[in-house]
Structure formats: C-alpha cells, structure tokens
Scaffold this motif. Structure first.
Motif, PDB file in Angstrom:
ATOM      1  N   HIS A  83      -7.480 -22.709  56.509  1.00  0.00           N
ATOM      2  CA  HIS A  83      -6.414 -22.213  57.526  1.00  0.00           C
ATOM      3  C   HIS A  83      -4.981 -22.892  57.098  1.00  0.00           C
ATOM      4  N   PRO A  84      -4.047 -22.306  56.985  1.00  0.00           N
ATOM      5  CA  PRO A  84      -2.684 -23.080  56.722  1.00  0.00           C
ATOM      6  C   PRO A  84      -2.313 -24.332  57.380  1.00  0.00           C
ATOM      7  N   ARG A  85      -2.881 -24.720  58.691  1.00  0.00           N
ATOM      8  CA  ARG A  85      -2.660 -25.644  59.315  1.00  0.00           C
ATOM      9  C   ARG A  85      -2.816 -27.140  58.486  1.00  0.00           C
ATOM     10  N   ASP A  86      -1.789 -27.889  58.640  1.00  0.00           N
ATOM     11  CA  ASP A  86      -2.350 -29.094  57.683  1.00  0.00           C
ATOM     12  C   ASP A  86      -3.417 -29.884  58.284  1.00  0.00           C
ATOM     13  N   VAL A  87      -4.092 -30.131  57.021  1.00  0.00           N
ATOM     14  CA  VAL A  87      -5.401 -30.838  57.200  1.00  0.00           C
ATOM     15  C   VAL A  87      -5.316 -32.329  58.221  1.00  0.00           C
ATOM     16  N   GLN A  88      -4.323 -32.866  57.543  1.00  0.00           N
ATOM     17  CA  GLN A  88      -4.183 -34.321  57.909  1.00  0.00           C
ATOM     18  C   GLN A  88      -3.602 -34.149  59.520  1.00  0.00           C
ATOM     19  N   ASP A  89      -2.936 -33.025  59.869  1.00  0.00           N
ATOM     20  CA  ASP A  89      -2.442 -33.075  61.136  1.00  0.00           C
ATOM     21  C   ASP A  89      -3.696 -32.810  62.148  1.00  0.00           C
ATOM     22  N   SER A  90      -4.531 -31.773  61.684  1.00  0.00           N
ATOM     23  CA  SER A  90      -5.854 -31.683  62.448  1.00  0.00           C
ATOM     24  C   SER A  90      -6.734 -32.925  62.496  1.00  0.00           C
ATOM     25  N   TRP A  91      -6.765 -33.674  61.425  1.00  0.00           N
ATOM     26  CA  TRP A  91      -7.502 -34.792  61.655  1.00  0.00           C
ATOM     27  C   TRP A  91      -6.828 -35.857  62.557  1.00  0.00           C
ATOM     28  N   ALA A  92      -5.592 -35.963  62.621  1.00  0.00           N
ATOM     29  CA  ALA A  92      -4.882 -36.887  63.569  1.00  0.00           C
ATOM     30  C   ALA A  92      -5.240 -36.507  65.034  1.00  0.00           C
ATOM     31  N   ARG A  93      -5.244 -35.003  65.257  1.00  0.00           N
ATOM     32  CA  ARG A  93      -5.488 -34.797  66.422  1.00  0.00           C
ATOM     33  C   ARG A  93      -6.908 -34.717  66.858  1.00  0.00           C
ATOM     34  N   SER A  94      -7.692 -34.812  65.987  1.00  0.00           N
ATOM     35  CA  SER A  94      -9.301 -34.997  66.170  1.00  0.00           C
ATOM     36  C   SER A  94      -9.584 -36.499  66.723  1.00  0.00           C
ATOM     37  N   LEU A  95      -8.854 -37.295  66.013  1.00  0.00           N
ATOM     38  CA  LEU A  95      -8.939 -38.900  66.410  1.00  0.00           C
ATOM     39  C   LEU A  95      -8.163 -38.965  67.835  1.00  0.00           C
ATOM     40  N   ASP A  96      -7.254 -38.301  68.197  1.00  0.00           N
ATOM     41  CA  ASP A  96      -6.539 -38.157  69.470  1.00  0.00           C
ATOM     42  C   ASP A  96      -7.727 -38.013  70.707  1.00  0.00           C
ATOM     43  N   ALA A  97      -8.467 -36.885  70.245  1.00  0.00           N
ATOM     44  CA  ALA A  97      -9.397 -36.242  71.078  1.00  0.00           C
ATOM     45  C   ALA A  97     -10.655 -37.192  71.225  1.00  0.00           C
ATOM     46  N   LEU A  98     -11.136 -38.050  70.235  1.00  0.00           N
ATOM     47  CA  LEU A  98     -12.073 -38.868  70.143  1.00  0.00           C
ATOM     48  C   LEU A  98     -11.640 -39.878  71.162  1.00  0.00           C
TER      49      LEU A  98
END
Length: 197
Positions: A167-182
């Motif tokens: 997906h074109p969504r930046d992988v680093q941005d998704s990682w950061a959001r995943s950590l927010d959720a965790l």
C-alpha cells in the motif's frame, strides 16, 4: 586466513555476517569454510555442527539486540519506553536480518538448559517485563502482554522485510500509529480474572 586464526567467536561473527548478507538458511559449515579458505574439518574443532553454529548466531544476535534496546530504553518509562524499545527492536532486525532470523529459532530443552544464563536471554526478559510493569501489569498479564508485543513486532518486521506492505501509505507512519495503539491498549489492559478462565 590460516587455520591458526580460527576460533568459535571468530566463526560465529563471520557466520552472523554471512547470515545478514545472504540469509540464515544459506549459512552452512562448507560455505563458512570457503570464506576462511580452509576445509570443513578445520571448523569442527571449534563448532560441533551447523546447529551449534546457528545457535551461536542466535545468542550473538540476541545479546546485540538486547544491548541496543537497553541503551535506548534507559531512563524512559511508559510510552517513551515502549516506543524506544520497539524502534530499537525493529531497527536491529532491519540492520541485521540474518541475525534477527536466528533469534527467532526455537531452542531444544537441552539448548535452553545450556544457555539459560545467557546475558542476552536474561536481559531481554528483564527489559520487557520492566517496561510492562510501568503500565501496572503483573503476572499473568506480564507474560500475555509480552507475547502480544513480540508477535506484533515480529509480524510487522517479517512483512516489512519480505516486501509485504504494498500500500502507498508510508510504512514508518503505520509503525508509529501501531505503537500509539499498543500504548493505549497497555494503558487499558483487561485485568486477568481467574473466574472467567
């Protein structure tokens, strides 16, 4: 390099470099012997077999990754510690994919007993539990949360290393959001209720 220069530590470091370069599955005693310009038999006085060599790579990788995580987490708590821990874990895996793959090996009961006092193994558990205790967790929630973090980190890293995120969504941005959720999840962890088990 001549045979006299060989040692278990030198072979382990060379095998770890090879694992990062070409993949853990491509590390063999023969390939390592060729790298040193010696016959296979020259290596067997330092390592028993291929399995021992890979276990040594796993222990080296585990210790290096734990050192990196410890340096990043020092003095932090809560979300800051979680993010520092996760980023150090992920960056080590991206920098050293072969060593990281070795750290995911399943050890036999005999290997666990032989290496139970490994600094990397022991400190890894201490760092993880120390970070999670700051969220107010105690057993069995510590173990459950630790397993969730490992599964999340490993799954993300495995997909990233294998090119699974298209997906074109930046992988680093998704990682950061995943950590927010965790972080939110850990702050609101459902407490263990023995009556419902």
């Amino acid at each position: 390099m001549g045979r006299a220069g060989l040692s278990a530590a030198k072979l382990t470091e060379a095998a770890a470099e090879m694992a990062d370069d070409v993949g853990l599955d491509q590390v063999t005693v023969s390939a390592l012997a060729r790298r040193f310009g010696v016959k296979d038999a020259s290596l067997y006085s330092h390592v028993k077999n291929l399995r021992e060599l890979r276990v040594r790579i796993a222990l080296l990788g585990g210790e290096e990754m734990t050192d990196r995580i410890a340096a990043e987490v020092a003095g932090r708590a809560g979300k800051d510690a979680l993010v520092a821990f996760a980023n150090a874990y992920r960056q080590y895996a991206l920098d050293h994919p072969g060593r990281y793959a070795a750290t995911q090996m399943r050890f036999t009961p005999e290997e666990v007993a032989d290496h139970a006092d490994s600094a990397g193994m022991r400190r890894s558990v201490e760092l993880t539990y120390g970070m999670l205790r700051a969220y107010g967790l105690a057993e069995p929630d510590l173990t459950d949360a630790g397993r969730l973090l490992r599964a999340t980190f490993h799954g993300y890293i495995h997909l990233e290393l294998s090119g699974g995120f298209n997906h074109p969504r930046d992988v680093q941005d998704s990682w950061a959001r995943s950590l927010d959720a965790l972080h939110v999840l850990l702050e609101n962890w459902p407490r263990h209720d023995r009556k419902n088990r």
